[in-house]
Scaffold this motif. Structure first.
Motif, PDB file in Angstrom:
ATOM      1  N   PHE A 223       0.998  -1.411  -0.025  1.00 36.62           N
ATOM      2  CA  PHE A 223      -0.164   0.162   0.057  1.00 36.62           C
ATOM      3  C   PHE A 223       0.704   1.247  -0.068  1.00 36.62           C
ATOM      4  CE2 PHE A 223      -1.944   3.207   2.415  1.00 36.62           C
ATOM      5  CZ  PHE A 223      -3.145   3.657   1.516  1.00 36.62           C
ATOM      6  N   VAL A 224       1.808   1.221   0.919  1.00 45.87           N
ATOM      7  CA  VAL A 224       2.704   2.439   1.006  1.00 45.87           C
ATOM      8  C   VAL A 224       3.522   2.745  -0.615  1.00 45.87           C
ATOM      9  CG1 VAL A 224       4.698   3.422   1.986  1.00 45.87           C
ATOM     10  CG2 VAL A 224       3.109   2.289   3.327  1.00 45.87           C
ATOM     11  N   TYR A 225       3.887   1.421  -1.012  1.00 47.29           N
ATOM     12  CA  TYR A 225       4.707   1.577  -2.052  1.00 47.29           C
ATOM     13  C   TYR A 225       3.924   2.236  -3.291  1.00 47.29           C
ATOM     14  CZ  TYR A 225       7.808   0.436  -6.184  1.00 47.29           C
ATOM     15  OH  TYR A 225       8.561   0.516  -7.267  1.00 47.29           O
ATOM     16  N   SER A 226       2.455   1.744  -3.340  1.00 49.52           N
ATOM     17  CA  SER A 226       1.622   2.397  -4.308  1.00 49.52           C
ATOM     18  C   SER A 226       1.000   3.540  -4.286  1.00 49.52           C
ATOM     19  CB  SER A 226       0.482   1.217  -4.774  1.00 49.52           C
ATOM     20  OG  SER A 226      -0.147   1.108  -3.329  1.00 49.52           O
ATOM     21  N   THR A 227       1.165   3.764  -2.988  1.00 46.85           N
ATOM     22  CA  THR A 227       0.583   5.228  -2.757  1.00 46.85           C
ATOM     23  C   THR A 227       1.680   6.331  -2.970  1.00 46.85           C
ATOM     24  OG1 THR A 227      -0.929   4.319  -1.351  1.00 46.85           O
ATOM     25  CG2 THR A 227      -1.016   6.702  -1.566  1.00 46.85           C
ATOM     26  N   LYS A 228       2.032   6.820  -3.937  1.00 47.47           N
ATOM     27  CA  LYS A 228       3.222   7.457  -4.096  1.00 47.47           C
ATOM     28  C   LYS A 228       3.335   8.736  -3.484  1.00 47.47           C
ATOM     29  CE  LYS A 228       4.711   4.726  -7.308  1.00 47.47           C
ATOM     30  NZ  LYS A 228       6.024   3.775  -7.049  1.00 47.47           N
ATOM     31  N   VAL A 229       2.290   9.380  -3.192  1.00 47.86           N
ATOM     32  CA  VAL A 229       2.268  10.733  -2.226  1.00 47.86           C
ATOM     33  C   VAL A 229       2.732  10.361  -1.010  1.00 47.86           C
ATOM     34  CG1 VAL A 229       0.915  12.210  -1.240  1.00 47.86           C
ATOM     35  CG2 VAL A 229       0.247  11.935  -3.735  1.00 47.86           C
ATOM     36  N   ILE A 230       2.345   9.225  -0.396  1.00 47.39           N
ATOM     37  CA  ILE A 230       2.785   8.971   1.019  1.00 47.39           C
ATOM     38  C   ILE A 230       4.377   8.367   0.907  1.00 47.39           C
ATOM     39  CG2 ILE A 230       2.662   7.097   2.723  1.00 47.39           C
ATOM     40  CD1 ILE A 230      -0.364   6.978   2.363  1.00 47.39           C
ATOM     41  N   LEU A 231       4.766   7.726  -0.031  1.00 46.48           N
ATOM     42  CA  LEU A 231       5.929   7.007  -0.288  1.00 46.48           C
ATOM     43  C   LEU A 231       7.040   8.392  -0.582  1.00 46.48           C
ATOM     44  CD1 LEU A 231       7.929   4.629  -0.664  1.00 46.48           C
ATOM     45  CD2 LEU A 231       7.635   4.804  -2.979  1.00 46.48           C
ATOM     46  N   GLY A 232       6.495   9.392  -1.338  1.00 40.96           N
ATOM     47  CA  GLY A 232       7.490  10.449  -1.437  1.00 40.96           C
ATOM     48  C   GLY A 232       7.592  11.344  -0.216  1.00 40.96           C
ATOM     49  N   ALA A 233       6.633  11.553   0.450  1.00 41.33           N
ATOM     50  CA  ALA A 233       6.384  12.341   1.820  1.00 41.33           C
ATOM     51  C   ALA A 233       7.313  11.870   2.709  1.00 41.33           C
ATOM     52  CB  ALA A 233       5.303  12.667   2.218  1.00 41.33           C
ATOM     53  N   ILE A 234       7.315  10.406   2.959  1.00 43.61           N
ATOM     54  CA  ILE A 234       7.989  10.002   4.017  1.00 43.61           C
ATOM     55  C   ILE A 234       9.603   9.598   3.616  1.00 43.61           C
ATOM     56  CG2 ILE A 234       5.922   8.917   5.113  1.00 43.61           C
ATOM     57  CD1 ILE A 234       6.982   6.267   4.024  1.00 43.61           C
ATOM     58  N   THR A 235       9.820   9.373   2.367  1.00 43.92           N
ATOM     59  CA  THR A 235      11.214   9.316   1.914  1.00 43.92           C
ATOM     60  C   THR A 235      11.811  10.475   2.077  1.00 43.92           C
ATOM     61  OG1 THR A 235      10.569   7.478   0.118  1.00 43.92           O
ATOM     62  CG2 THR A 235      12.470   8.663   0.232  1.00 43.92           C
ATOM     63  N   LEU A 236      11.277  11.696   1.696  1.00 46.93           N
ATOM     64  CA  LEU A 236      11.850  12.988   1.677  1.00 46.93           C
ATOM     65  C   LEU A 236      12.074  13.318   3.072  1.00 46.93           C
ATOM     66  CD1 LEU A 236      12.344  15.653   0.524  1.00 46.93           C
ATOM     67  CD2 LEU A 236      10.035  16.448   0.864  1.00 46.93           C
ATOM     68  N   ASP A 237      11.267  13.340   3.953  1.00 40.20           N
ATOM     69  CA  ASP A 237      11.348  13.376   5.629  1.00 40.20           C
ATOM     70  C   ASP A 237      12.528  12.595   6.122  1.00 40.20           C
ATOM     71  OD1 ASP A 237      10.560  15.691   7.071  1.00 40.20           O
ATOM     72  OD2 ASP A 237       9.585  14.021   8.428  1.00 40.20           O
ATOM     73  N   MET A 238      12.345  11.263   5.760  1.00 37.78           N
ATOM     74  CA  MET A 238      13.637  10.378   6.385  1.00 37.78           C
ATOM     75  C   MET A 238      14.923  10.939   5.844  1.00 37.78           C
ATOM     76  SD  MET A 238      14.423   6.521   5.274  1.00 37.78           S
ATOM     77  CE  MET A 238      15.045   6.910   3.767  1.00 37.78           C
ATOM     78  N   ILE A 239      15.093  11.267   4.474  1.00 39.43           N
ATOM     79  CA  ILE A 239      16.721  11.554   4.043  1.00 39.43           C
ATOM     80  C   ILE A 239      16.754  12.865   4.846  1.00 39.43           C
ATOM     81  CG2 ILE A 239      17.892  12.070   2.002  1.00 39.43           C
ATOM     82  CD1 ILE A 239      17.072   9.234   2.503  1.00 39.43           C
ATOM     83  N   ALA A 240      15.894  13.759   4.771  1.00 38.96           N
ATOM     84  CA  ALA A 240      16.093  15.220   5.402  1.00 38.96           C
ATOM     85  C   ALA A 240      16.790  15.110   6.621  1.00 38.96           C
ATOM     86  CB  ALA A 240      14.901  16.075   5.051  1.00 38.96           C
ATOM     87  N   VAL A 241      15.695  14.370   7.537  1.00 35.83           N
ATOM     88  CA  VAL A 241      16.288  14.298   9.066  1.00 35.83           C
ATOM     89  C   VAL A 241      17.549  13.590   9.218  1.00 35.83           C
ATOM     90  CG1 VAL A 241      15.582  13.382  11.125  1.00 35.83           C
ATOM     91  CG2 VAL A 241      13.730  14.450   9.637  1.00 35.83           C
ATOM     92  N   LEU A 242      17.689  12.359   8.450  1.00 32.11           N
ATOM     93  CA  LEU A 242      19.002  11.462   8.432  1.00 32.11           C
ATOM     94  C   LEU A 242      20.055  12.411   8.279  1.00 32.11           C
ATOM     95  CD1 LEU A 242      20.428   8.738   8.555  1.00 32.11           C
ATOM     96  CD2 LEU A 242      20.053   8.790   6.246  1.00 32.11           C
ATOM     97  N   PHE A 243      20.092  13.249   7.423  1.00 34.17           N
ATOM     98  CA  PHE A 243      21.273  14.005   7.037  1.00 34.17           C
ATOM     99  C   PHE A 243      21.434  15.556   7.565  1.00 34.17           C
ATOM    100  CE2 PHE A 243      21.503  11.093   3.315  1.00 34.17           C
ATOM    101  CZ  PHE A 243      22.737  10.673   3.437  1.00 34.17           C
ATOM    102  N   GLY A 244      20.349  15.939   7.993  1.00 37.38           N
ATOM    103  CA  GLY A 244      20.021  17.352   8.801  1.00 37.38           C
ATOM    104  C   GLY A 244      19.997  17.160  10.317  1.00 37.38           C
ATOM    105  N   GLY A 245      20.604  16.052  10.868  1.00 39.70           N
ATOM    106  CA  GLY A 245      20.470  15.732  12.123  1.00 39.70           C
ATOM    107  C   GLY A 245      21.650  16.596  13.017  1.00 39.70           C
ATOM    108  N   ALA A 246      21.932  17.784  12.814  1.00 37.79           N
ATOM    109  CA  ALA A 246      22.992  18.373  13.547  1.00 37.79           C
ATOM    110  C   ALA A 246      22.575  18.724  14.837  1.00 37.79           C
ATOM    111  CB  ALA A 246      22.872  20.006  12.891  1.00 37.79           C
ATOM    112  N   VAL A 247      21.435  18.452  15.192  1.00 38.43           N
ATOM    113  CA  VAL A 247      21.005  18.875  16.719  1.00 38.43           C
ATOM    114  C   VAL A 247      21.615  17.661  17.538  1.00 38.43           C
ATOM    115  CG1 VAL A 247      19.017  20.190  16.438  1.00 38.43           C
ATOM    116  CG2 VAL A 247      19.016  17.780  16.539  1.00 38.43           C
ATOM    117  N   ALA A 248      21.995  16.548  17.011  1.00 35.06           N
ATOM    118  CA  ALA A 248      22.641  15.438  17.714  1.00 35.06           C
ATOM    119  C   ALA A 248      23.986  15.876  18.294  1.00 35.06           C
ATOM    120  CB  ALA A 248      22.640  14.393  16.905  1.00 35.06           C
ATOM    121  N   LEU A 249      24.437  17.129  17.630  1.00 33.72           N
ATOM    122  CA  LEU A 249      26.035  17.345  17.835  1.00 33.72           C
ATOM    123  C   LEU A 249      26.036  18.742  18.816  1.00 33.72           C
ATOM    124  CD1 LEU A 249      27.480  16.617  14.323  1.00 33.72           C
ATOM    125  CD2 LEU A 249      27.712  15.242  16.632  1.00 33.72           C
TER     126      LEU A 249
END
Length: 421
Positions: A223-249
């Protein structure tokens, strides 16, 4: 009920209780994570140790996420959430004891450190169930026609908890020390548990009770893979948070780069909270549903710019402003993403979709902490933060290119359909 009533969801008693419970839970969890970060870095003076904290939590959280979603869809939500909150309270109390000099006075630093890692690891198992359960319970408390307004308030409260918790942690470490800060965390976990007791049990809406677990998991992923809007939104947020995690430092910046100590650390941590509070009040009056896709992309692009500015800054107040604006942009993206998930997900699949979301986004905070700690170890703290911000910008541009449905998303039609039901 007025169509544009900014307080529509708040007119439901159980939803207000839900918000109190969610804020207390997120506040406690976020505050605890930051206090532990400070304590661990104070023990080791190694930025990689901050990454290990995130890794210890994310391994069990990701490993169990899909199975947790299946279990959530198959069971009553309130009872499951009570078990999660009880388990978190036990872990919080354990961390409180680990920082009590009278208890650990004869322990070595390594033993204390590994014990902290172990409790954080156990917390990862709880994390796997917590997000999907809360997401599913939310949908059973308010009518579908006010999901967008409820999602705005719920996301805003989550955002407040996730930034106010760390902000208070910074000040509390300075005022009352690590040990009593963790006592405050334990108190908030109890507030969440008590609040939940005032919400009634909800029906199980899944028509496939007893369904084979692997078939259930396959259906959720499909369902998630076929619903491109959901897939795109969570993929975008995942990568952004993954590489933008400056607060950890931030402990490194506060202690070794900006030289502002625990008090300055508290101000740095509080800065995103102010931005999130601003978004909470304005988004209820000025919904983000029109051209939501472009607003989501713009918000995360702005978040990446803020992270780069923060990384390059050697002036304390420029760093504070950059973090404030990161809170604003992160708050916008969170509200839009949660609205997308609530509107696009069928009731009987909420647990599984939320689990996939937690694998993508919920755990990316901890993976981001590990990535930040590792890159800081390899290339230096400042370069690691700037690298993360640049990767966030690249991710936004790629997502906008490869997910045109997300770029063109407008949520007003979905909202009108729900209001007719």
């Amino acid at each position: 009920m007025q169509k544009n009533d900014p307080y529509a969801a708040l007119r439901f008693r159980e939803f207000n209780i839900f918000l109190i419970m969610r804020f207390a839970m997120v506040f406690a969890w976020s505050m605890q994570f930051v206090v532990i970060e400070w304590e661990v870095y104070s023990i080791t003076k190694d930025p990689l140790s901050l990454g290990i904290i995130g890794l210890m939590e994310v391994i069990p959280a990701v490993s169990l996420a899909l199975f947790a979603g299946h279990i959530v869809d198959q069971n009553e939500k309130k009872g499951l959430l009570i078990k999660c909150l009880l388990a978190f309270s036990v872990i919080s109390f354990g961390l409180f004891l680990l920082t009590w000099p009278e208890v650990v006075s004869n322990w070595s630093s390594d033993l204390i450190l590994y014990s902290i890692y172990f409790l954080v690891f156990l917390g990862g198992f709880i994390r796997a169930f917590l997000g999907p359960t809360i997401f599913s319970l939310f949908a059973l408390i308010v009518p579908k026609k006010i999901y967008p307004n409820a999602a705005t308030w719920s996301s805003s409260v989550w955002q407040m908890g996730v930034v106010l918790g760390p902000a208070l942690a910074g000040f509390a470490i300075n005022w009352i020390g690590v040990h009593w800060s963790l006592c405050l965390v334990f108190a908030f976990s109890l507030i969440a548990l008590i609040s939940l007791s005032f919400i009634s049990k909800k029906p199980i809406l899944n028509p496939k009770i007893g369904e084979n677990v692997f078939k259930s998991l396959k259906e959720g992923i499909k369902f998630v893979y076929s619903t491109k809007v959901i897939l795109g939104a969570i993929t975008l947020d995942m990568i952004a948070v993954l590489f933008g995690g400056a607060v950890a430092l931030l402990p490194v910046f506060a202690q070794d780069i900006l030289h502002v100590g625990s008090e300055g650390f508290g101000i740095l941590r509080a800065s995103p909270a102010v931005g999130a509070l601003l978004i909470m009040f304005t988004s209820a009056y000025f919904p983000l549903n029109k051209n939501a896709g472009m607003k989501l992309l713009a918000a995360i692009f702005g978040f990446g710019i803020c992270i780069i500015v923060f990384g390059l800054s050697s002036w304390f107040w420029i760093s504070v402003v950059a973090l404030f604006l990161s809170g604003v942009t992160d708050g916008i993206s969170m509200i839009i993403r949660q609205t997308i998930l609530q509107l696009k997900t069928p009731d009987h699949m909420r647990g599984r979709v939320a689990s996939v979301n937690s694998m993508f986004v919920g755990s990316s905070n901890e993976l981001g902490a590990f990535e930040s700690g590792l890159t800081a170890k390899l290339m230096g703290t400042v370069r690691a933060v700037v690298f993360g911000g640049v990767m966030t910008l690249i991710t936004v541009l790629m997502t906008g290119t490869f997910f045109p449905k997300l770029r063109k998303l407008d949520l007003r039609k979905d909202i009108e359909e729900h209001e007719k039901k």
